[in-house]
Design a protein around this motif. Structure first.
Motif, short mmCIF file in Angstrom:
data_model
loop_
_atom_site.label_atom_id
_atom_site.label_comp_id
_atom_site.label_asym_id
_atom_site.label_seq_id
_atom_site.Cartn_x
_atom_site.Cartn_y
_atom_site.Cartn_z
N GLU A 223 -9.62 6.05 -3.78
CA GLU A 223 -8.31 6.25 -3.14
C GLU A 223 -7.22 5.50 -3.90
O GLU A 223 -6.08 5.95 -4.00
CB GLU A 223 -8.36 5.78 -1.69
CG GLU A 223 -7.09 6.05 -0.92
CD GLU A 223 -7.15 5.54 0.52
OE1 GLU A 223 -6.27 5.93 1.31
OE2 GLU A 223 -8.07 4.76 0.84
N LYS A 250 -12.09 13.11 3.93
CA LYS A 250 -11.03 13.85 4.63
C LYS A 250 -9.94 12.89 5.08
O LYS A 250 -8.73 13.18 4.98
CB LYS A 250 -11.63 14.59 5.82
CG LYS A 250 -10.64 15.47 6.56
CD LYS A 250 -11.33 16.21 7.72
CE LYS A 250 -10.33 17.06 8.48
NZ LYS A 250 -10.97 17.77 9.63
N GLY A 253 -7.60 11.85 2.28
CA GLY A 253 -6.80 12.93 1.70
C GLY A 253 -7.30 13.50 0.40
O GLY A 253 -6.49 13.93 -0.44
N CYS A 255 -8.37 16.13 -2.17
CA CYS A 255 -7.92 17.54 -2.25
C CYS A 255 -9.05 18.53 -2.04
O CYS A 255 -8.86 19.58 -1.44
CB CYS A 255 -7.28 17.80 -3.62
SG CYS A 255 -5.66 17.07 -3.79
#
Length: 442
Positions: A223, A250, A253, A255
């Protein structure tokens, strides 16, 4: 049933190694192999020294890699490692042309440095292998140098709880991969096959919180790093680990997320990949869906209740006598912690020994009487008879397998049952043997 057909389509081990050829080319292999009743070479996969030797032989023969696998360290299974790398190659093929130079990181490369070695030799990728163990680092570097791959492989020592991914601000990698310790310290008595069948130092197989917590740390680092690595991947040992990891991805974030199933022999592992780049495509590799379809094609086992006059010991003794009388080849399967299973084995038949039993006994008696008579009349006939016996034995050894099945003797609610699951070959033959067992117990 063997799962070789569910390996990656480009995995060379979809066709198992020819043990007979190995026994001829590598005489030391014969120390851990024997010839079965069917004339095939049987290898003892439970012997750690033998498994280490087999792995080094396959690496040399199939990849021209000279690899030192230290005693006391995890012995890498090559078909599994190759399945994982081929899936990563598939992900690259979706996104890059074949002229792109690929650079990746292997988290926890181990003393064998197996992933970087295979990646460099087979795919010509540039690799960085990391580990937290000084001895593992030392041996990994030795393996890289032995194979003259210093131009493609760098080995780095890292701290597990500081940073798993040693990526500098101005660096970029096409992918990372990881084969994390599967188990938590609270699961030291795990029945996992790879843990039980391989020796390894604790950090290779156990970590605080198990593989989920380990990979979650990797996800948190991803991340922060975001596009510094195009495709993040890891393997997991338990399918149940996938959902919590996908939920974590999820939440941060990612993709795109993809998963994979790696099947080899009786062993299964899973993979997960993610990216933060919207232009990167990811693809699932899930042969397990086909595997489940195949399993549904198997008919349920046939079963019968053994008379109450038998207890566990006498039933087991009787079954052993019947198997011997039918000359069935029986490979006893490793029993897990199920006290109800008295016996479990894969049986194979290479000659029909179960039909016309009375006729066969009468014929055997006549042949024995005839042989004794010939011996008394003329000793020259002894050689001729022995040659016939030898020919019969040779025919039996080289005979085509008639069928194979799994046999289970189990105790349920104070009753004993015999189950038989047909695997392959002539189903009618296996049913006749089942009836033979049933008739002899009643």
């Amino acid at each position: 049933m063997p799962n070789n057909q569910f390996m990656h389509p480009r995995n060379i081990y979809r066709t198992p190694p020819a043990f007979k050829e190995l026994s001829i080319k590598y005489p030391e292999f014969n120390k851990y192999a024997s010839t079965g009743l069917n004339g095939k070479i049987v290898f003892d996969f439970k012997n750690q020294e033998g498994l280490r030797l087999l792995t080094t032989i396959l690496l040399k023969k199939d990849f021209d890699l000279d690899v030192d696998l230290p005693v006391g360290r995890l012995i890498p299974t090559i078909p599994l490692r190759l399945n994982y790398l081929l899936w990563i190659e598939d992900l690259f093929n979706l996104n890059y042309d074949n002229t792109k130079k690929i650079k990746g990181i292997d988290i926890g490369t181990g003393s064998s440095c197996i992933y970087p070695l295979l990646a460099a030799k087979q795919f010509h990728w540039s690799m960085v292998g990391t580990d937290i163990n000084k001895e593992a680092i030392k041996n990994a570097i030795k393996n890289v140098e032995k194979n003259n791959l210093q131009n493609l492989i760098q080995v780095l020592e890292v701290s597990e709880w500081e940073r798993l991914l040693p990526v500098a601000v101005d660096e970029h990698y096409d992918f990372c991969m990881c084969n994390p310790p599967f188990h938590s310290y609270s699961n030291l008595n795990s029945s996992d096959d790879e843990a039980n069948n391989s020796i390894g130092i604790t950090s290779e197989m156990y970590t605080i919180g198990g593989e989920v917590d380990f990979v979650k740390k990797m996800i948190k680092e991803s991340e922060i790093l975001q596009n510094s690595i195009s495709i993040y991947t890891t393997m997991v040992g338990y399918k149940a680990s996938l959902d919590p990891l996908k939920n974590e991805l999820k939440a941060i974030g990612a993709c795109s997320v993809a998963e994979a199933g790696f099947y080899q022999g009786r062993n299964a592992r899973w993979g997960i990949a993610w990216t933060f780049q919207s232009d990167i495509k990811l693809k699932d590799f899930l042969p397990n869906k086909e595997f489940q379809k195949e399993k549904l094609k198997l008919r349920p086992p046939v079963s019968f209740k053994i008379p109450e006059t038998y207890d566990s010991i006498t039933a087991l003794t009787k079954l052993s006598e019947l198997l011997t009388s039918l000359k069935l080849s029986a490979a006893i399967l490793k029993l897990k912690s199920d006290e109800n299973v008295l016996y479990q084995a894969d049986i194979q038949a290479y000659e029909n020994t179960w039909t016309h039993q009375r006729r066969k006994r009468r014929m055997e008696k006549r042949l024995a009487d005839s042989k004794r008579q010939k011996t008394n009349d003329n000793c020259l006939h002894i050689e001729s008879d022995d040659e016939k016996v030898d020919q019969h034995l040779e025919t039996t050894v080289n005979a085509k397998r008639l069928f194979s099945a799994t046999l289970v003797l189990r105790k349920t609610d104070n009753s004993i049952f015999l189950d038989m699951l047909h695997l392959d070959g002539n189903r009618n033959n296996s049913y006749q043997v089942f009836q033979f067992f049933k008739n002899r117990f009643i």
